[in-house]
Design a protein around this motif. Structure first.
Motif, short mmCIF file in Angstrom:
data_model
loop_
_atom_site.label_atom_id
_atom_site.label_comp_id
_atom_site.label_asym_id
_atom_site.label_seq_id
_atom_site.Cartn_x
_atom_site.Cartn_y
_atom_site.Cartn_z
N UNK A 1 109.20 38.43 79.51
CA UNK A 1 109.86 38.32 77.53
C UNK A 1 111.37 39.52 77.29
N UNK A 2 111.25 40.61 78.14
CA UNK A 2 112.21 41.19 77.53
C UNK A 2 113.49 41.30 78.71
N UNK A 3 113.50 41.10 80.03
CA UNK A 3 114.30 41.22 80.52
C UNK A 3 113.61 42.52 81.57
N UNK A 4 114.86 43.55 82.45
CA UNK A 4 114.71 43.98 82.83
C UNK A 4 115.55 45.29 82.18
N UNK A 5 114.23 46.37 81.96
CA UNK A 5 114.57 47.06 80.82
C UNK A 5 114.53 48.71 81.49
N UNK A 6 114.85 50.08 80.52
CA UNK A 6 114.87 51.33 81.43
C UNK A 6 113.85 52.20 80.86
N UNK A 7 112.52 51.95 79.98
CA UNK A 7 111.79 53.04 79.24
C UNK A 7 111.18 52.25 79.48
N UNK A 8 109.64 52.53 80.09
CA UNK A 8 108.28 52.60 79.73
C UNK A 8 107.11 53.45 78.98
N UNK A 9 107.31 53.38 78.20
CA UNK A 9 106.07 54.41 77.68
C UNK A 9 104.70 54.45 77.26
N UNK A 10 103.29 54.70 77.11
CA UNK A 10 102.37 54.78 76.74
C UNK A 10 101.54 55.87 76.32
N UNK A 11 100.76 55.08 75.13
CA UNK A 11 99.98 55.79 74.21
C UNK A 11 98.58 55.60 74.74
N UNK A 12 98.60 56.96 75.32
CA UNK A 12 97.02 57.11 76.02
C UNK A 12 95.89 57.95 75.72
N UNK A 13 96.23 58.86 74.60
CA UNK A 13 95.17 59.66 74.07
C UNK A 13 95.06 59.77 72.42
N UNK A 14 94.96 58.20 71.56
CA UNK A 14 94.99 58.39 70.61
C UNK A 14 92.98 58.02 70.40
N UNK A 15 93.09 57.75 68.65
CA UNK A 15 91.93 57.10 68.57
C UNK A 15 90.22 57.47 68.56
N UNK A 16 90.56 59.15 69.34
CA UNK A 16 89.64 60.14 69.37
C UNK A 16 89.06 59.78 70.83
N UNK A 17 89.54 59.97 71.78
CA UNK A 17 89.51 59.76 72.95
C UNK A 17 89.36 61.44 73.10
N UNK A 18 88.36 61.83 73.87
CA UNK A 18 88.10 63.32 74.57
C UNK A 18 89.32 63.92 75.34
N UNK A 19 89.45 65.15 75.74
CA UNK A 19 90.85 66.02 75.77
C UNK A 19 90.62 65.64 77.35
N UNK A 20 89.40 65.66 78.38
CA UNK A 20 88.87 65.30 79.51
C UNK A 20 89.70 63.51 79.34
N UNK A 21 89.33 63.04 79.06
CA UNK A 21 89.16 61.39 78.96
C UNK A 21 91.03 61.37 79.75
N UNK A 22 91.82 61.59 78.10
CA UNK A 22 92.95 61.79 78.42
C UNK A 22 93.69 62.06 79.33
N UNK A 23 93.18 63.20 80.01
CA UNK A 23 93.95 64.02 81.60
C UNK A 23 93.31 62.68 82.30
N UNK A 24 92.07 62.37 82.64
CA UNK A 24 91.51 61.30 83.87
C UNK A 24 92.76 60.14 83.12
#
Length: 396
Positions: free
Chosen positions: A296-319
Protein backbone atom coordinates in the motif's frame (compact mmCIF):
# COMPACT_ATOMS: atom_id res chain seq x y z
CA UNK A 1 16.80 -0.56 1.92
CA UNK A 2 17.63 0.32 5.51
CA UNK A 3 16.28 -1.53 8.54
CA UNK A 4 16.63 -0.51 12.14
CA UNK A 5 15.01 0.36 15.44
CA UNK A 6 13.81 3.52 17.10
CA UNK A 7 13.14 4.38 20.71
CA UNK A 8 10.98 7.00 22.40
CA UNK A 9 12.78 6.44 25.71
CA UNK A 10 9.67 5.92 27.83
CA UNK A 11 10.09 4.97 31.48
CA UNK A 12 7.06 2.72 32.01
CA UNK A 13 6.34 0.38 34.91
CA UNK A 14 6.59 -3.29 34.02
CA UNK A 15 2.99 -4.49 34.56
CA UNK A 16 4.06 -8.07 35.28
CA UNK A 17 6.52 -7.20 38.07
CA UNK A 18 5.51 -3.73 39.20
CA UNK A 19 9.10 -2.56 38.81
CA UNK A 20 10.03 0.73 37.17
CA UNK A 21 13.59 1.11 35.95
CA UNK A 22 15.49 4.19 37.03
CA UNK A 23 16.29 6.91 34.55
CA UNK A 24 19.94 5.92 34.76
CA UNK A 25 19.15 2.30 33.89
CA UNK A 26 17.02 3.32 30.95
CA UNK A 27 19.73 5.59 29.57
CA UNK A 28 22.46 2.95 29.92
CA UNK A 29 20.14 0.33 28.42
CA UNK A 30 19.57 2.57 25.41
CA UNK A 31 23.29 2.58 24.68
CA UNK A 32 23.37 -1.20 24.97
CA UNK A 33 20.49 -1.45 22.50
CA UNK A 34 22.36 0.61 19.93
CA UNK A 35 25.55 -1.41 20.36
CA UNK A 36 23.70 -4.69 19.86
CA UNK A 37 21.79 -3.33 16.87
CA UNK A 38 25.14 -2.48 15.28
CA UNK A 39 26.59 -5.90 16.10
CA UNK A 40 23.69 -7.85 14.58
CA UNK A 41 23.82 -5.87 11.35
CA UNK A 42 20.93 -3.44 11.59
CA UNK A 43 21.34 -0.26 9.56
CA UNK A 44 19.81 2.46 11.74
CA UNK A 45 19.41 3.32 15.40
CA UNK A 46 17.12 6.28 16.03
CA UNK A 47 16.28 8.14 19.22
CA UNK A 48 13.48 10.53 20.06
CA UNK A 49 13.78 13.94 21.70
CA UNK A 50 11.80 14.65 24.84
CA UNK A 51 11.75 17.27 27.57
CA UNK A 52 9.11 15.79 29.85
CA UNK A 53 8.49 12.68 31.94
CA UNK A 54 7.89 9.79 31.62
CA UNK A 55 10.55 9.95 28.89
CA UNK A 56 14.34 9.98 29.13
CA UNK A 57 15.00 10.23 25.42
CA UNK A 58 17.62 12.99 25.30
CA UNK A 59 16.64 16.63 25.30
CA UNK A 60 19.55 16.98 22.86
CA UNK A 61 19.89 13.74 20.84
CA UNK A 62 23.28 14.85 19.53
CA UNK A 63 24.69 14.09 22.98
CA UNK A 64 23.62 10.45 22.69
CA UNK A 65 24.80 10.30 19.09
CA UNK A 66 28.26 11.47 20.13
CA UNK A 67 28.47 8.66 22.67
CA UNK A 68 27.19 6.07 20.20
CA UNK A 69 29.67 7.22 17.58
CA UNK A 70 32.42 5.88 19.84
CA UNK A 71 30.86 2.52 20.68
CA UNK A 72 29.42 1.57 17.26
CA UNK A 73 31.07 0.96 13.91
CA UNK A 74 28.62 0.86 11.03
CA UNK A 75 25.11 1.77 12.11
CA UNK A 76 23.55 5.09 11.05
CA UNK A 77 22.70 7.24 14.05
CA UNK A 78 19.43 9.02 13.46
CA UNK A 79 16.78 10.84 15.41
CA UNK A 80 13.24 9.56 15.51
CA UNK A 81 12.35 13.14 16.36
CA UNK A 82 14.36 16.32 16.33
CA UNK A 83 11.96 19.00 17.53
CA UNK A 84 12.29 21.61 14.81
CA UNK A 85 9.63 23.74 16.49
CA UNK A 86 11.06 24.22 19.98
CA UNK A 87 14.77 23.75 19.27
CA UNK A 88 16.71 26.73 17.95
CA UNK A 89 17.81 25.95 14.36
CA UNK A 90 21.22 27.46 15.14
CA UNK A 91 21.73 24.82 17.84
CA UNK A 92 20.49 22.06 15.54
CA UNK A 93 22.94 23.16 12.84
CA UNK A 94 25.87 23.27 15.25
CA UNK A 95 25.15 20.19 17.37
CA UNK A 96 24.31 17.73 14.61
CA UNK A 97 27.19 18.85 12.38
CA UNK A 98 29.50 18.21 15.35
CA UNK A 99 27.98 14.76 15.90
CA UNK A 100 28.28 14.08 12.18
CA UNK A 101 32.04 14.70 12.36
CA UNK A 102 32.42 12.42 15.39
CA UNK A 103 30.48 9.65 13.64
CA UNK A 104 32.32 9.94 10.33
CA UNK A 105 29.13 10.88 8.52
CA UNK A 106 26.88 8.23 10.13
CA UNK A 107 24.26 10.79 11.16
CA UNK A 108 20.92 11.89 9.79
CA UNK A 109 17.86 13.62 11.24
CA UNK A 110 14.13 13.08 11.36
CA UNK A 111 12.43 16.38 12.07
CA UNK A 112 9.10 16.58 13.87
CA UNK A 113 6.82 19.18 15.40
CA UNK A 114 6.10 17.48 18.71
CA UNK A 115 2.52 17.18 19.94
CA UNK A 116 2.95 17.77 23.69
CA UNK A 117 1.30 21.12 24.26
CA UNK A 118 2.95 22.08 27.58
CA UNK A 119 6.45 21.73 26.09
CA UNK A 120 6.02 24.67 23.72
CA UNK A 121 5.74 27.45 26.34
CA UNK A 122 8.77 26.03 28.16
CA UNK A 123 10.74 27.28 25.16
CA UNK A 124 8.73 30.44 24.58
CA UNK A 125 6.59 28.95 21.79
CA UNK A 126 2.91 28.26 21.17
CA UNK A 127 1.72 24.89 19.84
CA UNK A 128 -0.75 26.76 17.64
CA UNK A 129 2.30 28.01 15.71
CA UNK A 130 3.60 24.46 15.19
CA UNK A 131 3.36 24.40 11.40
CA UNK A 132 4.73 27.94 10.79
CA UNK A 133 7.56 27.21 13.25
CA UNK A 134 8.45 24.01 11.41
CA UNK A 135 8.52 25.83 8.07
CA UNK A 136 10.51 28.87 9.17
CA UNK A 137 13.00 27.01 11.36
CA UNK A 138 13.79 24.42 8.72
CA UNK A 139 14.27 27.05 6.04
CA UNK A 140 16.85 28.69 8.31
CA UNK A 141 18.50 25.36 9.18
CA UNK A 142 19.06 24.62 5.49
CA UNK A 143 20.68 27.99 4.96
CA UNK A 144 22.94 27.52 7.97
CA UNK A 145 24.17 24.18 6.63
CA UNK A 146 24.54 25.31 3.02
CA UNK A 147 25.78 28.89 3.38
CA UNK A 148 28.27 30.94 5.34
CA UNK A 149 27.79 34.54 6.52
CA UNK A 150 24.03 34.12 6.77
CA UNK A 151 21.93 37.24 7.20
CA UNK A 152 18.37 36.32 8.06
CA UNK A 153 15.23 37.67 9.68
CA UNK A 154 12.04 35.80 10.53
CA UNK A 155 9.11 35.82 12.90
CA UNK A 156 10.09 33.41 15.65
CA UNK A 157 13.70 34.15 16.62
CA UNK A 158 16.11 37.07 16.71
CA UNK A 159 17.70 38.08 13.38
CA UNK A 160 21.14 36.92 12.26
CA UNK A 161 23.77 39.16 10.73
CA UNK A 162 26.64 37.52 8.85
CA UNK A 163 26.44 34.37 10.97
CA UNK A 164 28.38 31.21 10.10
CA UNK A 165 27.46 28.00 11.89
CA UNK A 166 30.42 25.91 13.05
CA UNK A 167 31.55 23.30 12.53
CA UNK A 168 30.61 23.15 8.89
CA UNK A 169 28.97 19.84 7.86
CA UNK A 170 31.43 17.03 7.16
CA UNK A 171 32.70 17.26 3.56
CA UNK A 172 30.22 20.14 3.12
CA UNK A 173 27.46 17.51 2.97
CA UNK A 174 24.68 18.24 5.46
CA UNK A 175 23.06 15.30 7.26
CA UNK A 176 20.17 13.91 5.24
CA UNK A 177 16.82 15.05 6.60
CA UNK A 178 13.60 13.08 6.96
CA UNK A 179 10.43 14.96 7.88
CA UNK A 180 8.43 12.80 10.26
CA UNK A 181 4.68 12.92 10.74
CA UNK A 182 1.75 10.76 11.71
CA UNK A 183 -1.13 12.92 10.54
CA UNK A 184 0.04 16.30 9.13
CA UNK A 185 -0.04 16.62 5.33
CA UNK A 186 1.68 20.00 5.72
CA UNK A 187 4.83 18.17 6.82
CA UNK A 188 4.61 15.80 3.86
CA UNK A 189 4.30 18.91 1.69
CA UNK A 190 7.42 20.40 3.26
CA UNK A 191 9.41 17.21 2.68
CA UNK A 192 8.26 17.12 -0.94
CA UNK A 193 9.07 20.77 -1.55
CA UNK A 194 12.69 20.33 -0.58
CA UNK A 195 13.12 16.84 -2.04
CA UNK A 196 13.86 15.48 1.43
CA UNK A 197 12.72 12.17 2.89
CA UNK A 198 9.28 11.65 4.40
CA UNK A 199 8.95 9.30 7.38
CA UNK A 200 5.44 8.19 8.23
CA UNK A 201 5.46 6.95 11.81
CA UNK A 202 2.86 4.31 10.95
CA UNK A 203 2.38 2.96 14.46
CA UNK A 204 -1.09 4.05 15.53
CA UNK A 205 -3.14 4.54 12.36
CA UNK A 206 -4.59 2.03 9.85
CA UNK A 207 -2.88 1.20 6.55
CA UNK A 208 -5.29 3.37 4.54
CA UNK A 209 -4.06 6.47 6.35
CA UNK A 210 -0.40 5.61 5.71
CA UNK A 211 -1.17 5.01 2.04
CA UNK A 212 -2.85 8.41 1.69
CA UNK A 213 -0.03 10.30 3.43
CA UNK A 214 2.72 8.62 1.41
CA UNK A 215 0.85 9.00 -1.87
CA UNK A 216 0.33 12.70 -1.19
CA UNK A 217 4.05 13.15 -0.50
CA UNK A 218 5.01 11.25 -3.67
CA UNK A 219 2.69 13.32 -5.84
CA UNK A 220 4.00 16.59 -4.43
CA UNK A 221 7.62 15.39 -4.76
CA UNK A 222 7.02 14.91 -8.47
CA UNK A 223 5.12 18.20 -8.71
CA UNK A 224 8.16 20.10 -7.40
CA UNK A 225 10.39 18.58 -10.07
CA UNK A 226 12.59 16.25 -8.04
CA UNK A 227 11.87 13.21 -10.21
CA UNK A 228 9.19 10.60 -10.54
CA UNK A 229 6.81 9.92 -7.67
CA UNK A 230 8.48 6.54 -7.21
CA UNK A 231 11.82 8.30 -6.71
CA UNK A 232 10.61 9.93 -3.49
CA UNK A 233 12.41 8.83 -0.32
CA UNK A 234 9.99 7.15 2.11
CA UNK A 235 10.44 5.65 5.56
CA UNK A 236 7.95 3.81 7.76
CA UNK A 237 7.73 3.01 11.44
CA UNK A 238 6.28 -0.16 12.91
CA UNK A 239 5.87 -2.06 16.17
CA UNK A 240 6.70 -5.72 16.72
CA UNK A 241 6.92 -8.30 19.45
CA UNK A 242 8.15 -11.80 18.68
CA UNK A 243 8.20 -15.24 20.27
CA UNK A 244 8.49 -18.86 19.08
CA UNK A 245 4.73 -19.01 18.44
CA UNK A 246 1.99 -16.47 17.89
CA UNK A 247 0.14 -17.73 20.96
CA UNK A 248 3.23 -17.27 23.11
CA UNK A 249 3.89 -13.81 21.68
CA UNK A 250 0.32 -12.70 22.35
CA UNK A 251 0.35 -14.12 25.87
CA UNK A 252 3.64 -12.46 26.76
CA UNK A 253 2.94 -9.07 25.20
CA UNK A 254 -0.71 -8.73 26.29
CA UNK A 255 -0.10 -7.25 29.79
CA UNK A 256 2.30 -4.69 28.34
CA UNK A 257 -0.22 -3.68 25.69
CA UNK A 258 -3.10 -3.55 28.17
CA UNK A 259 -1.31 -1.23 30.60
CA UNK A 260 0.95 0.90 28.39
CA UNK A 261 0.00 4.61 28.32
CA UNK A 262 1.10 4.78 24.68
CA UNK A 263 -1.89 2.66 23.59
CA UNK A 264 -4.34 4.56 25.76
CA UNK A 265 -6.80 1.69 26.21
CA UNK A 266 -7.24 1.41 22.46
CA UNK A 267 -9.37 -1.73 22.38
CA UNK A 268 -8.10 -5.28 22.53
CA UNK A 269 -4.70 -6.50 21.41
CA UNK A 270 -6.42 -8.57 18.74
CA UNK A 271 -8.24 -5.53 17.37
CA UNK A 272 -5.11 -3.40 17.41
CA UNK A 273 -2.99 -5.96 15.56
CA UNK A 274 -5.75 -6.34 13.00
CA UNK A 275 -6.27 -2.61 12.41
CA UNK A 276 -2.73 -1.17 12.71
CA UNK A 277 0.83 -2.20 11.80
CA UNK A 278 1.48 -3.63 15.28
CA UNK A 279 2.63 -7.22 14.66
CA UNK A 280 2.75 -9.75 17.49
CA UNK A 281 3.84 -13.23 16.44
CA UNK A 282 6.76 -15.25 15.14
CA UNK A 283 9.68 -13.77 13.20
CA UNK A 284 8.22 -15.26 10.01
CA UNK A 285 4.91 -13.52 10.72
CA UNK A 286 6.74 -10.23 11.24
CA UNK A 287 8.45 -10.72 7.87
CA UNK A 288 5.14 -11.43 6.16
CA UNK A 289 3.39 -8.44 7.76
CA UNK A 290 6.24 -6.05 6.97
CA UNK A 291 6.39 -7.16 3.35
CA UNK A 292 2.72 -6.25 3.20
CA UNK A 293 3.54 -2.58 3.87
CA UNK A 294 4.90 -2.38 0.33
CA UNK A 295 1.48 -3.33 -1.04
CA UNK A 296 0.00 0.00 0.00
CA UNK A 297 2.95 2.45 0.03
CA UNK A 298 5.04 1.03 -2.81
CA UNK A 299 8.80 0.55 -2.66
CA UNK A 300 10.37 2.50 0.16
CA UNK A 301 13.80 3.10 1.65
CA UNK A 302 13.73 2.80 5.45
CA UNK A 303 11.88 0.59 7.92
CA UNK A 304 12.27 1.22 11.66
CA UNK A 305 10.72 -0.89 14.42
CA UNK A 306 9.70 0.18 17.92
CA UNK A 307 10.59 -2.72 20.23
CA UNK A 308 11.49 -1.25 23.66
CA UNK A 309 8.33 0.47 24.88
CA UNK A 310 5.50 -0.32 27.32
CA UNK A 311 7.72 -1.40 30.21
CA UNK A 312 9.26 -4.41 28.48
CA UNK A 313 12.29 -5.66 30.45
CA UNK A 314 15.68 -4.90 28.97
CA UNK A 315 16.59 -8.57 28.51
CA UNK A 316 13.47 -9.05 26.38
CA UNK A 317 14.26 -5.94 24.35
CA UNK A 318 17.75 -7.27 23.61
CA UNK A 319 16.22 -10.60 22.58
CA UNK A 320 13.92 -8.76 20.17
CA UNK A 321 16.94 -6.99 18.62
CA UNK A 322 18.68 -10.36 18.20
CA UNK A 323 15.62 -11.77 16.46
CA UNK A 324 15.41 -8.76 14.15
CA UNK A 325 19.06 -8.99 13.20
CA UNK A 326 19.26 -12.76 12.76
CA UNK A 327 15.77 -13.89 11.75
CA UNK A 328 13.77 -10.99 10.35
CA UNK A 329 15.96 -8.47 8.55
CA UNK A 330 17.94 -10.99 6.44
CA UNK A 331 14.65 -12.29 5.02
CA UNK A 332 13.29 -8.79 4.52
CA UNK A 333 16.43 -7.66 2.70
CA UNK A 334 16.27 -10.59 0.30
CA UNK A 335 12.55 -10.27 -0.39
CA UNK A 336 12.52 -6.50 -0.71
CA UNK A 337 15.43 -6.62 -3.16
CA UNK A 338 13.65 -9.17 -5.33
CA UNK A 339 10.37 -7.25 -5.32
CA UNK A 340 11.78 -3.75 -5.76
CA UNK A 341 10.97 -2.12 -9.07
CA UNK A 342 13.84 -1.14 -11.36
CA UNK A 343 15.20 2.35 -10.82
CA UNK A 344 13.95 2.86 -7.26
CA UNK A 345 16.65 4.81 -5.37
CA UNK A 346 18.41 3.55 -2.28
CA UNK A 347 18.18 5.38 1.02
CA UNK A 348 20.63 8.31 0.99
CA UNK A 349 23.76 8.05 3.11
CA UNK A 350 26.69 10.40 3.60
CA UNK A 351 28.75 8.29 1.19
CA UNK A 352 26.06 8.25 -1.50
CA UNK A 353 25.46 12.00 -1.25
CA UNK A 354 29.20 12.62 -1.50
CA UNK A 355 29.42 10.35 -4.55
CA UNK A 356 26.45 12.10 -6.17
CA UNK A 357 28.11 15.46 -5.72
CA UNK A 358 31.34 14.17 -7.24
CA UNK A 359 29.42 12.77 -10.20
CA UNK A 360 27.64 16.08 -10.70
CA UNK A 361 30.93 17.92 -10.71
CA UNK A 362 31.88 16.05 -13.89
CA UNK A 363 28.62 16.95 -15.68
CA UNK A 364 27.66 20.20 -17.36
CA UNK A 365 24.66 21.59 -15.47
CA UNK A 366 21.57 22.59 -17.39
CA UNK A 367 20.42 26.21 -17.39
CA UNK A 368 17.79 25.57 -14.73
CA UNK A 369 19.72 23.09 -12.59
CA UNK A 370 19.23 23.51 -8.86
CA UNK A 371 16.12 25.67 -9.07
CA UNK A 372 14.05 23.42 -6.86
CA UNK A 373 16.70 21.33 -5.12
CA UNK A 374 16.71 17.61 -4.34
CA UNK A 375 18.80 15.08 -2.47
CA UNK A 376 21.49 15.70 -5.10
CA UNK A 377 21.10 19.32 -6.20
CA UNK A 378 20.80 22.90 -5.06
CA UNK A 379 19.04 24.69 -2.25
CA UNK A 380 15.53 25.90 -3.05
CA UNK A 381 13.99 29.06 -1.75
CA UNK A 382 11.90 28.63 1.38
CA UNK A 383 8.18 27.94 0.98
CA UNK A 384 6.04 31.03 1.29
CA UNK A 385 3.07 30.70 3.61
CA UNK A 386 0.22 33.04 4.35
CA UNK A 387 -1.34 30.70 6.89
CA UNK A 388 -0.50 27.41 8.57
CA UNK A 389 -1.19 25.14 5.61
CA UNK A 390 2.49 24.71 4.81
CA UNK A 391 1.87 25.02 1.05
CA UNK A 392 2.97 27.91 -1.09
CA UNK A 393 0.15 30.32 -1.88
CA UNK A 394 0.68 29.92 -5.65
CA UNK A 395 0.27 26.16 -5.40
CA UNK A 396 -3.01 26.07 -3.48
Amino acid sequence: MQFGIFTVGDVTTNPTTGRTVSEHERIVNTVEMAKLADEVGLDVFATGQHHNPPFVAPANPAVLMANLAVVTKNIILSTSTTLITTTDPVRIAEDYAYAQHLAGGRVDLMLGRGNTGPVYPWFGKDIRDGIPLAIENYALLRRLWNEENVTWEGKFRTPLQGFTSTPRPLDDIAPFVWHGSIRSPEIAEQAAYYGDGFFHNHIFWPPQHAAQMVQFYRERFEHYGHGRAQDAIVGLGGQVFMAESKAKAMETFRPYFDHAPVYGGAGSLEDYTRQTPLTVGTPDEVVEATLGFRDYVGDYQRQLFLIDHAGLPHAEVMHQIELLGTKVVPQLRAEMNVRRAAGVPDAPTHASLLAARAAQATDTPSADAGQMGSVETGVPRAPKTDDVTGTRAEDR
